[in-house]
Design a protein around this motif. Structure first.
Motif, mmCIF file in Angstrom:
data_model
loop_
_atom_site.group_PDB
_atom_site.id
_atom_site.type_symbol
_atom_site.label_atom_id
_atom_site.label_comp_id
_atom_site.label_asym_id
_atom_site.label_seq_id
_atom_site.Cartn_x
_atom_site.Cartn_y
_atom_site.Cartn_z
ATOM 1 N N PRO A 1 16.811 15.938 24.601
ATOM 2 C CA PRO A 1 15.910 16.431 23.287
ATOM 3 C C PRO A 1 17.196 16.751 22.368
ATOM 4 O O PRO A 1 17.196 17.385 21.751
ATOM 5 C CB PRO A 1 16.024 18.339 24.066
ATOM 6 N N TYR A 2 16.899 15.551 21.788
ATOM 7 C CA TYR A 2 17.827 14.826 20.443
ATOM 8 C C TYR A 2 17.329 14.092 19.731
ATOM 9 O O TYR A 2 16.870 12.929 20.308
ATOM 10 C CB TYR A 2 19.449 14.303 20.166
ATOM 11 N N ASP A 3 17.064 13.647 18.460
ATOM 12 C CA ASP A 3 16.780 12.601 17.786
ATOM 13 C C ASP A 3 17.420 12.450 16.639
ATOM 14 O O ASP A 3 17.722 13.534 15.857
ATOM 15 C CB ASP A 3 15.028 13.674 16.974
ATOM 16 N N TRP A 4 17.252 10.958 16.309
ATOM 17 C CA TRP A 4 18.374 10.877 15.070
ATOM 18 C C TRP A 4 18.008 10.161 13.706
ATOM 19 O O TRP A 4 18.688 10.433 13.094
ATOM 20 C CB TRP A 4 18.868 9.731 15.713
ATOM 21 N N GLU A 5 16.809 10.816 13.383
ATOM 22 C CA GLU A 5 16.666 11.145 12.385
ATOM 23 C C GLU A 5 16.738 11.354 11.012
ATOM 24 O O GLU A 5 17.229 12.755 11.496
ATOM 25 C CB GLU A 5 14.475 11.097 12.061
ATOM 26 N N MET B 1 9.358 14.271 23.182
ATOM 27 C CA MET B 1 11.258 14.296 23.465
ATOM 28 C C MET B 1 11.050 15.550 22.760
ATOM 29 O O MET B 1 10.659 15.210 21.403
ATOM 30 C CB MET B 1 11.982 13.187 22.991
ATOM 31 N N SER B 2 10.992 16.619 23.017
ATOM 32 C CA SER B 2 11.187 17.588 21.437
ATOM 33 C C SER B 2 13.069 17.923 21.331
ATOM 34 O O SER B 2 13.616 17.862 21.981
ATOM 35 C CB SER B 2 10.803 19.248 22.328
ATOM 36 N N ASN B 3 13.319 18.537 20.035
ATOM 37 C CA ASN B 3 14.414 18.157 19.387
ATOM 38 C C ASN B 3 14.296 19.660 20.011
ATOM 39 O O ASN B 3 14.077 21.125 19.740
ATOM 40 C CB ASN B 3 13.915 18.363 18.182
ATOM 41 N N GLN C 1 26.533 18.384 18.008
ATOM 42 C CA GLN C 1 26.106 17.330 16.816
ATOM 43 C C GLN C 1 27.199 17.915 16.169
ATOM 44 O O GLN C 1 27.637 19.081 15.349
ATOM 45 C CB GLN C 1 25.149 17.212 16.192
ATOM 46 N N HIS D 1 16.899 5.795 22.100
ATOM 47 C CA HIS D 1 15.298 7.200 21.160
ATOM 48 C C HIS D 1 14.370 7.415 22.370
ATOM 49 O O HIS D 1 13.838 8.706 22.309
ATOM 50 C CB HIS D 1 14.479 6.405 20.404
ATOM 51 N N ASP D 2 13.779 6.614 23.241
ATOM 52 C CA ASP D 2 12.440 6.918 24.408
ATOM 53 C C ASP D 2 13.783 7.644 25.879
ATOM 54 O O ASP D 2 13.755 6.859 26.103
ATOM 55 C CB ASP D 2 11.898 5.886 24.469
ATOM 56 N N LYS E 1 17.309 14.566 8.171
ATOM 57 C CA LYS E 1 16.734 16.132 8.486
ATOM 58 C C LYS E 1 17.035 16.469 6.798
ATOM 59 O O LYS E 1 18.005 16.836 6.135
ATOM 60 C CB LYS E 1 17.258 16.977 9.158
#
Length: 173
Positions: free
Chosen positions: A165-169, A1-3, A108, A160-161, A171
């Motif tokens: 195209p969004y990452d919860w990590e 997955m790309s952000n 977001q 998550h999987d 930043k």
């Protein structure tokens, strides 16, 4: 997955949306009206004469512990309206409606006690949130439909999987 890269877009006094494009079609965001005086504060979340108001289904609250992600899901009929009176969350939205002019767009926004706002999420928008503060967050949801225990209008995607195209990590930087 790309952000997807998210750029800042001011949507209302003191509220900044981060988006991979425009504000998702049908999503509305506004600052909540908070009126302080020497006794405390009064906050208006939603009124029947608000331009967004469709109809009343029910109001409920949920909480989320620090670092926890509650995502992804969407509704086919229900409109959600999130307000966060305590704590801090980042709300993520993904427009998966193929017929939408903002199809594929990610939004977001941060909502919480120090950035009071209301976000309107129409049917068909994948959404969720993460508690990013250091205390439990309280989320109030004013929905257009009553929850149907026999046939819930709720469709889930893993947090998550997935194809979003969004990452919860967090930043840092």
């Amino acid at each position: 997955m790309s952000n997807l890269p998210l750029r800042a877009v001011k949507v209302d006094e003191g509220l900044i949306l981060r988006s991979s494009g425009d504000v998702i079609d049908g999503v509305e965001i506004r600052r909540a009206k908070v009126i302080p005086d020497e006794r405390g504060r009064l906050g208006e979340i939603m009124r029947a004469d608000d331009p967004w108001f469709e109809k009343f289904g029910q109001v409920y609250f949920t909480t989320t512990y620090p670092g926890i992600v509650k995502a992804w899901h969407f509704h086919k009929k229900q409109t959600d309206h999130f307000y966060v009176p305590k704590g801090l969350i980042k709300v993520a939205l993904y427009d998966e409606r193929k017929e939408s002019s903002t199809y594929g767009t990610v939004n977001q926004i941060y909502l919480g006690e120090h950035c009071p706002g209301l976000v309107r999420i129409p049917p068909g928008i994948q959404h969720g949130w993460m508690c990013v503060g250091n205390e439990e967050a309280y989320i109030i949801n004013i929905v257009s439909e009553m929850y149907d225990y026999n046939s819930p209008d709720e469709y889930r995607t893993g947090p998550h999987d997935n194809h979003i195209p969004y990452d919860w990590e967090r930043k840092d930087g």
